[in-house]
Design a protein around this motif. Structure first.
Motif, PDB file in Angstrom:
ATOM      1  N   VAL A  17       0.835  -1.201   0.000  1.00  0.00           N
ATOM      2  CA  VAL A  17       0.000   0.000   0.000  1.00  0.00           C
ATOM      3  C   VAL A  17       0.867   1.249   0.000  1.00  0.00           C
ATOM      4  O   VAL A  17       0.659   2.169  -0.792  1.00  0.00           O
ATOM      5  CB  VAL A  17      -0.967  -0.008   1.198  1.00  0.00           C
ATOM      6  CG1 VAL A  17      -1.713   1.317   1.304  1.00  0.00           C
ATOM      7  CG2 VAL A  17      -1.959  -1.154   1.077  1.00  0.00           C
ATOM      8  N   GLY A  18       1.867   1.293   0.886  1.00  0.00           N
ATOM      9  CA  GLY A  18       2.742   2.456   0.946  1.00  0.00           C
ATOM     10  C   GLY A  18       3.511   2.681  -0.346  1.00  0.00           C
ATOM     11  O   GLY A  18       3.636   3.821  -0.820  1.00  0.00           O
ATOM     12  N   VAL A  19       4.012   1.601  -0.943  1.00  0.00           N
ATOM     13  CA  VAL A  19       4.799   1.752  -2.172  1.00  0.00           C
ATOM     14  C   VAL A  19       3.886   2.075  -3.354  1.00  0.00           C
ATOM     15  O   VAL A  19       4.272   2.822  -4.254  1.00  0.00           O
ATOM     16  CB  VAL A  19       5.637   0.488  -2.424  1.00  0.00           C
ATOM     17  CG1 VAL A  19       6.358   0.567  -3.761  1.00  0.00           C
ATOM     18  CG2 VAL A  19       6.670   0.320  -1.311  1.00  0.00           C
ATOM     19  N   ALA A  22       3.366   5.682  -3.070  1.00  0.00           N
ATOM     20  CA  ALA A  22       4.555   6.428  -3.491  1.00  0.00           C
ATOM     21  C   ALA A  22       4.683   6.450  -5.011  1.00  0.00           C
ATOM     22  O   ALA A  22       5.096   7.462  -5.590  1.00  0.00           O
ATOM     23  CB  ALA A  22       5.800   5.810  -2.855  1.00  0.00           C
ATOM     24  N   ASN A  23       4.329   5.337  -5.672  1.00  0.00           N
ATOM     25  CA  ASN A  23       4.333   5.336  -7.141  1.00  0.00           C
ATOM     26  C   ASN A  23       3.329   6.340  -7.694  1.00  0.00           C
ATOM     27  O   ASN A  23       3.615   7.071  -8.651  1.00  0.00           O
ATOM     28  CB  ASN A  23       4.012   3.936  -7.668  1.00  0.00           C
ATOM     29  CG  ASN A  23       5.234   3.061  -7.825  1.00  0.00           C
ATOM     30  OD1 ASN A  23       6.015   3.221  -8.760  1.00  0.00           O
ATOM     31  ND2 ASN A  23       5.416   2.124  -6.908  1.00  0.00           N
ATOM     32  N   LEU A  24       2.140   6.372  -7.105  1.00  0.00           N
ATOM     33  CA  LEU A  24       1.125   7.324  -7.556  1.00  0.00           C
ATOM     34  C   LEU A  24       1.574   8.765  -7.318  1.00  0.00           C
ATOM     35  O   LEU A  24       1.463   9.623  -8.205  1.00  0.00           O
ATOM     36  CB  LEU A  24      -0.192   7.045  -6.839  1.00  0.00           C
ATOM     37  CG  LEU A  24      -0.948   5.798  -7.307  1.00  0.00           C
ATOM     38  CD1 LEU A  24      -1.915   5.325  -6.238  1.00  0.00           C
ATOM     39  CD2 LEU A  24      -1.678   6.083  -8.610  1.00  0.00           C
ATOM     40  N   ALA A  64       0.645  -2.152 -14.436  1.00  0.00           N
ATOM     41  CA  ALA A  64      -0.307  -3.264 -14.482  1.00  0.00           C
ATOM     42  C   ALA A  64       0.235  -4.435 -15.299  1.00  0.00           C
ATOM     43  O   ALA A  64       0.205  -5.590 -14.855  1.00  0.00           O
ATOM     44  CB  ALA A  64      -1.647  -2.791 -15.049  1.00  0.00           C
ATOM     45  N   GLU A  65       0.724  -4.163 -16.478  1.00  0.00           N
ATOM     46  CA  GLU A  65       1.210  -5.248 -17.333  1.00  0.00           C
ATOM     47  C   GLU A  65       2.426  -5.931 -16.715  1.00  0.00           C
ATOM     48  O   GLU A  65       2.579  -7.155 -16.818  1.00  0.00           O
ATOM     49  CB  GLU A  65       1.548  -4.715 -18.728  1.00  0.00           C
ATOM     50  CG  GLU A  65       0.355  -4.169 -19.504  1.00  0.00           C
ATOM     51  CD  GLU A  65      -0.652  -5.254 -19.877  1.00  0.00           C
ATOM     52  OE1 GLU A  65      -0.272  -6.455 -19.821  1.00  0.00           O
ATOM     53  OE2 GLU A  65      -1.798  -4.910 -20.214  1.00  0.00           O
ATOM     54  N   THR A  66       3.281  -5.154 -16.069  1.00  0.00           N
ATOM     55  CA  THR A  66       4.453  -5.744 -15.421  1.00  0.00           C
ATOM     56  C   THR A  66       4.034  -6.613 -14.242  1.00  0.00           C
ATOM     57  O   THR A  66       4.569  -7.711 -14.045  1.00  0.00           O
ATOM     58  CB  THR A  66       5.401  -4.633 -14.933  1.00  0.00           C
ATOM     59  OG1 THR A  66       5.666  -3.736 -16.016  1.00  0.00           O
ATOM     60  CG2 THR A  66       6.714  -5.227 -14.460  1.00  0.00           C
ATOM     61  N   MET A  67       3.068  -6.164 -13.456  1.00  0.00           N
ATOM     62  CA  MET A  67       2.556  -6.973 -12.352  1.00  0.00           C
ATOM     63  C   MET A  67       1.909  -8.257 -12.868  1.00  0.00           C
ATOM     64  O   MET A  67       2.046  -9.332 -12.262  1.00  0.00           O
ATOM     65  CB  MET A  67       1.547  -6.158 -11.537  1.00  0.00           C
ATOM     66  CG  MET A  67       2.141  -5.014 -10.736  1.00  0.00           C
ATOM     67  SD  MET A  67       3.060  -5.563  -9.269  1.00  0.00           S
ATOM     68  CE  MET A  67       1.720  -6.087  -8.192  1.00  0.00           C
ATOM     69  N   GLU A 111       5.563  -6.999  -4.468  1.00  0.00           N
ATOM     70  CA  GLU A 111       6.202  -5.880  -3.774  1.00  0.00           C
ATOM     71  C   GLU A 111       7.524  -5.505  -4.430  1.00  0.00           C
ATOM     72  O   GLU A 111       7.878  -4.317  -4.523  1.00  0.00           O
ATOM     73  CB  GLU A 111       6.420  -6.229  -2.305  1.00  0.00           C
ATOM     74  CG  GLU A 111       5.150  -6.216  -1.472  1.00  0.00           C
ATOM     75  CD  GLU A 111       5.445  -6.240   0.019  1.00  0.00           C
ATOM     76  OE1 GLU A 111       6.297  -5.451   0.466  1.00  0.00           O
ATOM     77  OE2 GLU A 111       4.830  -7.059   0.731  1.00  0.00           O
ATOM     78  N   GLN A 112       8.272  -6.495  -4.879  1.00  0.00           N
ATOM     79  CA  GLN A 112       9.540  -6.197  -5.540  1.00  0.00           C
ATOM     80  C   GLN A 112       9.306  -5.389  -6.811  1.00  0.00           C
ATOM     81  O   GLN A 112      10.045  -4.438  -7.109  1.00  0.00           O
ATOM     82  CB  GLN A 112      10.276  -7.498  -5.837  1.00  0.00           C
ATOM     83  CG  GLN A 112      10.800  -8.207  -4.594  1.00  0.00           C
ATOM     84  CD  GLN A 112      11.287  -9.613  -4.884  1.00  0.00           C
ATOM     85  OE1 GLN A 112      11.478  -9.992  -6.041  1.00  0.00           O
ATOM     86  NE2 GLN A 112      11.482 -10.403  -3.838  1.00  0.00           N
ATOM     87  N   THR A 113       8.275  -5.743  -7.576  1.00  0.00           N
ATOM     88  CA  THR A 113       7.959  -4.998  -8.794  1.00  0.00           C
ATOM     89  C   THR A 113       7.572  -3.559  -8.466  1.00  0.00           C
ATOM     90  O   THR A 113       8.011  -2.610  -9.125  1.00  0.00           O
ATOM     91  CB  THR A 113       6.816  -5.686  -9.551  1.00  0.00           C
ATOM     92  OG1 THR A 113       7.244  -6.986  -9.955  1.00  0.00           O
ATOM     93  CG2 THR A 113       6.406  -4.890 -10.781  1.00  0.00           C
ATOM     94  N   LEU A 114       6.749  -3.384  -7.438  1.00  0.00           N
ATOM     95  CA  LEU A 114       6.322  -2.037  -7.063  1.00  0.00           C
ATOM     96  C   LEU A 114       7.503  -1.197  -6.592  1.00  0.00           C
ATOM     97  O   LEU A 114       7.581   0.004  -6.892  1.00  0.00           O
ATOM     98  CB  LEU A 114       5.263  -2.118  -5.970  1.00  0.00           C
ATOM     99  CG  LEU A 114       3.912  -2.724  -6.383  1.00  0.00           C
ATOM    100  CD1 LEU A 114       3.024  -2.942  -5.174  1.00  0.00           C
ATOM    101  CD2 LEU A 114       3.206  -1.827  -7.400  1.00  0.00           C
TER     102      LEU A 114
END
Length: 561
Positions: A17-19, A22-24, A64-67, A111-114
């Motif tokens: 959620v936090g990451v 932060a991305n947003l 999204a596509e990467t996730m 989480e690693q992707t984010l």
């Protein structure tokens, strides 16, 4: 030595959620610092389900596509009686928001992707192995004291702080003292994950067996998870011993001794909601704000709704595009829906984990008797029991016309559209991270006064006109194309059906894709003027440029790697 740094938003907690927040914030151009006491992603069996709203959140930041590369999409959920008969299956066919509703992932991988995604934003900084010790608010911002693993301290001065630091939140519990209302359920659960999946069962199964209710599901990359209810008198930690784990699995696999158990952990189910999500310039999100039993897979998804709702509001306030007092709308819009989702999870848990054999038999008999009733089957299969977010107060405008106001505060559909250049995209990707006035077959602001257009520009609002696909130059709305208005063709006829059914000419969409206002063409100037009055501060005309920081190609590749 104590050092002081400044930032616009401090996010405490670098979980999903936090990451995501932060991305947003990074995407919106907000200077952000993310801190977490743990130096790495926790390798525990945690959340596994992501819905269409969650993927839409990731889409907003280009992830999204990467996730999805580490997900299994469109996974059914089955519910079984005490004697192992399937009495319900959930597999929604709708993709109204652009994505499937049921998708499975492994949280550590996600989480690693984010976290990799944060590398795209030079104005977003992450500090791990750092714990929050103290916060103090005043009229201008928040002062936070952080402590590193070596004992050194530093001070951060931020305009706003977000606590996304889990159910035992230091922000909520230790510093703000916000009540965490609800209950802790008496039964604990053992969660076990193994690799080299021994079962051919590509679905999530809820087994309602009174002798020991359990959940079994397939995860990406050959992982299999079981979740078993523990009974009074069973010690959770003792049940994690290898021989006890094998006993739990003995009735479900041919030879449990051959399984390679990679994770096992005991969890307690909680149903709790913080009394307030906003305290001055400090907000809480995710498990810090609410925690739910996992029965309907909405714990993390609820936190991601928090992130999307809160992040754009913080960005607009920091950038001078929204009145600071509207930060309270985050609580107003999210609290009630969060409680509704937890209540639904509690109901599912009470029905599905029933240990009284007679009550379980009555439950099974009832569900088996109605499973072939078309309305019930559709209600379950399409997940129509899931409460959809809808708010009538907050950053929304009601017109006083019931039919129009029924649309306000709901998430808008996301069809595929085509630009006049021939490029096919999902609607959100055309809009970008901003407000959007989307109208059907005509521009309701074609003759609008310049002052209103200036205010919409200060709001960060783009204008789009939807037209029928393959209609040619004579199609109404085509003439609106220009530097101020983007024309999009309705490739799959979804926009036409939406506007036709609801009898409106336009909708104002927020950055999180909820309808902020809707109406007829003749009413557009007046309603949009009222919305600007509601949202824009007096100084909005000197707001700094909107974010939406471009993502360098090298950074995109780094996230995908």
């Amino acid at each position: 030595m104590n050092t002081t740094t400044t930032t616009e938003v401090l996010v405490v907690g670098a979980g999903p959620v936090g990451v995501s927040m932060a991305n947003l914030l990074g995407h919106y151009g907000v200077k952000t610092l993310v801190v977490d006491r743990s130096p790495q992603v926790l390798d525990f069996p945690r959340a596994v389900g992501l819905d269409d709203e969650a993927l839409r959140t990731f889409q907003a930041v280009g992830l999204a596509e990467t996730m999805l590369r580490d997900m299994i999409q469109n996974v059914p959920m089955r519910m079984y009686t005490a004697d192992k008969r399937c009495f319900a299956e959930i597999l929604p066919s709708t993709r109204e928001f652009g994505w499937f509703r049921r998708n499975l992932f492994s949280q550590p991988l996600g989480e690693q992707t984010l976290r990799k995604g944060l590398a795209r934003y030079p104005h977003v900084t992450t500090r791990l192995g750092v714990a929050l010790q103290f916060i103090e608010q005043d009229a201008e911002g928040v002062t936070a004291v952080l402590q590193a693993e070596d004992g050194s301290t530093s001070t951060v001065r931020a305009q706003y702080l977000v606590g996304a630091d889990g159910a035992r939140s230091t922000v909520r519990e230790g510093l703000l003292k916000i009540p965490y209302e609800g209950q802790t359920h008496p039964n604990k659960w053992v969660v076990i994950e193994c690799d080299q999946d021994p079962l051919d069962a590509p679905y999530t199964a809820l087994h309602c067996e009174p002798r020991r209710p359990y959940v079994c599901l397939r995860l990406p990359y050959g992982l299999r998870r079981w979740e078993f209810m523990l009974f009074p008198g069973e010690d959770g930690e003792q049940m994690l011993a290898p021989d006890k784990v094998q006993d739990l699995l003995r009735n479900h696999v041919a030879d449990p001794s051959r399984l390679n158990v990679i994770r096992a952990r005991v969890y307690t189910h909680n149903s709790r909601v913080a009394k307030s999500f906003v305290a001055g310039r400090v907000c809480i999100a995710g498990d810090a704000a609410h925690i739910t039993p996992p029965w309907i897979g909405q714990g993390l998804n609820a936190g991601l709704r928090d992130a999307f709702n809160l992040s754009w509001k913080l960005a607009w306030i920091v950038q001078g595009r929204m009145k600071p007092e509207l930060l309270q709308s985050y609580h107003d819009e999210r609290h009630a829906h969060t409680k509704a989702m937890i209540d639904l999870a509690d109901l599912f848990g009470a029905v599905l984990s029933q240990r009284n054999r007679f009550v379980a038999w009555m439950r099974d008999t009832f569900f088996l008797s109605i499973r072939n009733v078309p309305k019930f089957r559709d209600y379950v299969l399409q997940m129509k029991f899931k409460p959809m977010p809808r708010f009538s107060t907050g950053v929304v405008l009601n017109s006083g016309k019931a039919a129009q106001d029924e649309l306000v505060g709901r998430m808008f559909i996301q069809p595929n559209v085509e630009r006049l250049t021939g490029e096919c995209q999902k609607l959100d990707d055309v809009i970008g991270g901003r407000f959007a006035l989307l109208s059907w077959r005509g521009d309701p602001l074609a003759q609008a006064p310049a002052a209103l257009l200036d205010r919409l520009q200060a709001l960060g609002c783009t204008r789009l006109v939807g037209v029928r696909a393959r209609s040619g130059a004579s199609e109404p709305g085509m003439s609106a194309a220009g530097p101020e208005v983007t024309v999009v063709q309705d490739l799959e006829n979804e926009l036409q059906l939406w506007f036709q059914k609801r009898r409106v000419d336009w909708v104002l969409l927020r950055p999180d894709r909820f309808v902020a206002a809707a109406g007829l063409a003749a009413d557009a100037p007046g309603q949009l003027r009222r919305f600007c009055d509601l949202v824009l501060p007096a100084s909005a005309f000197v707001a700094r440029p909107l974010g939406n920081t471009p993502v360098p190609a090298t950074a995109e590749a780094a996230v995908a790697a």
